[in-house]
Design an enzyme around this catalytic site. Sequence first.
Site, mmCIF file in Angstrom:
data_model
loop_
_atom_site.group_PDB
_atom_site.id
_atom_site.type_symbol
_atom_site.label_atom_id
_atom_site.label_comp_id
_atom_site.label_asym_id
_atom_site.label_seq_id
_atom_site.Cartn_x
_atom_site.Cartn_y
_atom_site.Cartn_z
ATOM 1 N N ASP A 8 0.800 -1.237 0.000
ATOM 2 C CA ASP A 8 0.000 0.000 0.000
ATOM 3 C C ASP A 8 0.830 1.283 0.000
ATOM 4 O O ASP A 8 0.411 2.305 0.561
ATOM 5 C CB ASP A 8 -0.990 -0.013 1.167
ATOM 6 C CG ASP A 8 -2.175 -0.921 0.848
ATOM 7 O OD1 ASP A 8 -2.596 -0.947 -0.321
ATOM 8 O OD2 ASP A 8 -2.664 -1.601 1.767
ATOM 9 N N ASP A 24 -7.236 -3.782 -5.294
ATOM 10 C CA ASP A 24 -6.932 -2.478 -4.701
ATOM 11 C C ASP A 24 -5.587 -1.931 -5.193
ATOM 12 O O ASP A 24 -5.374 -0.719 -5.251
ATOM 13 C CB ASP A 24 -6.871 -2.547 -3.161
ATOM 14 C CG ASP A 24 -7.874 -3.485 -2.545
ATOM 15 O OD1 ASP A 24 -8.283 -4.443 -3.203
ATOM 16 O OD2 ASP A 24 -8.243 -3.278 -1.383
HETATM 17 N N1 GLY Z 1 -7.515 -1.495 0.430
HETATM 18 C C1 GLY Z 1 -8.299 -2.051 1.463
HETATM 19 C C2 GLY Z 1 -9.703 -1.584 1.447
HETATM 20 O O1 GLY Z 1 -10.170 -0.988 0.471
HETATM 21 O O2 GLY Z 1 -10.374 -1.839 2.448
#
Ligand code: GLY
Length: 388
Positions: free
Chosen positions: A101, A161
């Site tokens: 992330d 994501d």
């Molecule tokens: N990237 C994790 C979420 O969207 O909860």
Amino acid sequence: MLTFPDKKEITSEEIKAALDFSSAQVIRNLDTFTYSFQKAYSENGFYQPIPNDYWTTGFWTGEIWLAYEHTGDKRLKRAGEIQIDSFLERIDKKNAVDHHDMGFLYSPSCVAGYKLIGSTKGREAAIKAADQLISRYHPVGEFIQAWGPMDAPENYRLIIDCLLNLPLLYWATEETGDAKYKEIAEKHIHTALANVIREDYSTWHTFFFDMKTGAPDHGATCQGYRDGSAWARGQAWGVYGTALGYKYTHREEYIDIFKNVCEYFLTHLPEDMVPYWDLEFTDGSDEPRDSSSASIAACGMLEMSKYMTKEDAAHYTKIARQMVKSVYDNYAVKDEKQSNGLVLHSTYSKHSPYNTCNHYGVDECNSWGDYFYMEALTRLEKDWVLYW
Ligand code: GLY
């Protein structure tokens, strides 16, 4: 293409009012959240402070920068700089960065600070974060691994994501002239889009690969209701992620992917255009909403509109304006006594008998829901220079 003829679009006056309130709310929060960060989700409507050690902290800094863009208030600039110091220290100490992330963390905070005020510390931190992100690339399978140690078959997967983490890599190549970041982004996006999108254009949240051969293995959910359903936010990451993918690659096939993934999202919305947390649920369900997905998808539609024919651009811009209107009317905080966040009724992670996630942040504000609401409003207010 689905249209929503009876829905109103947000007006310029409402956009201004929403950004005025949001910016004032961010300024009110600075006392508590300058040397600390908002927790990922509120509890009973109120965020508590946390240190800079979770995947979501960049969204709060992103709200500070968006509020700074809207108001020009020097207190926001100073707070953004203080937060960049924290992000630089975090990447230098490799504190809680053992995951993919890096884009969510470093684009709305440090890339934003570099673009807006020329922060050299922001530039340095974001390039280091891009280096960290590419360290998670698997040449066998050609993808960036999302979570966990790199040598375990149960972690050998990507998640949808991650499409939002890739702009950091394109930016790092533009900034350094080193093609390695962009090359990995292009491998990853190709692998991701080839595997997470199902035949009906719903999406898998996560997708596993064979560790020895790199062959695609199977899709599975983590935060969706069940394996075969479409987690609302995953689908929204798909909408915005393909728009950003097109921005950076100009691959014509991404336009069609965008349209189809978006159409699936839109055809599974309830009456007020704000999805339940999984697209399996619709009007009449007592499951909670995920208002953040509406704002994320709106940002994706507004981004993609820049690259489409006039007719298509008008179509998606109108839907984005209708969706943001509903978020503003029905979900946005209007009174600081009600919440210190910006948008209510979001769902971070809802456990079901068929998924593998923990249960928290259900029917609350969350940090990215607030951030993407402000981003969507900013996109509607002016020709916005992306943090992504
Ligand atoms: N990237 C994790 C979420 O969207 O909860």
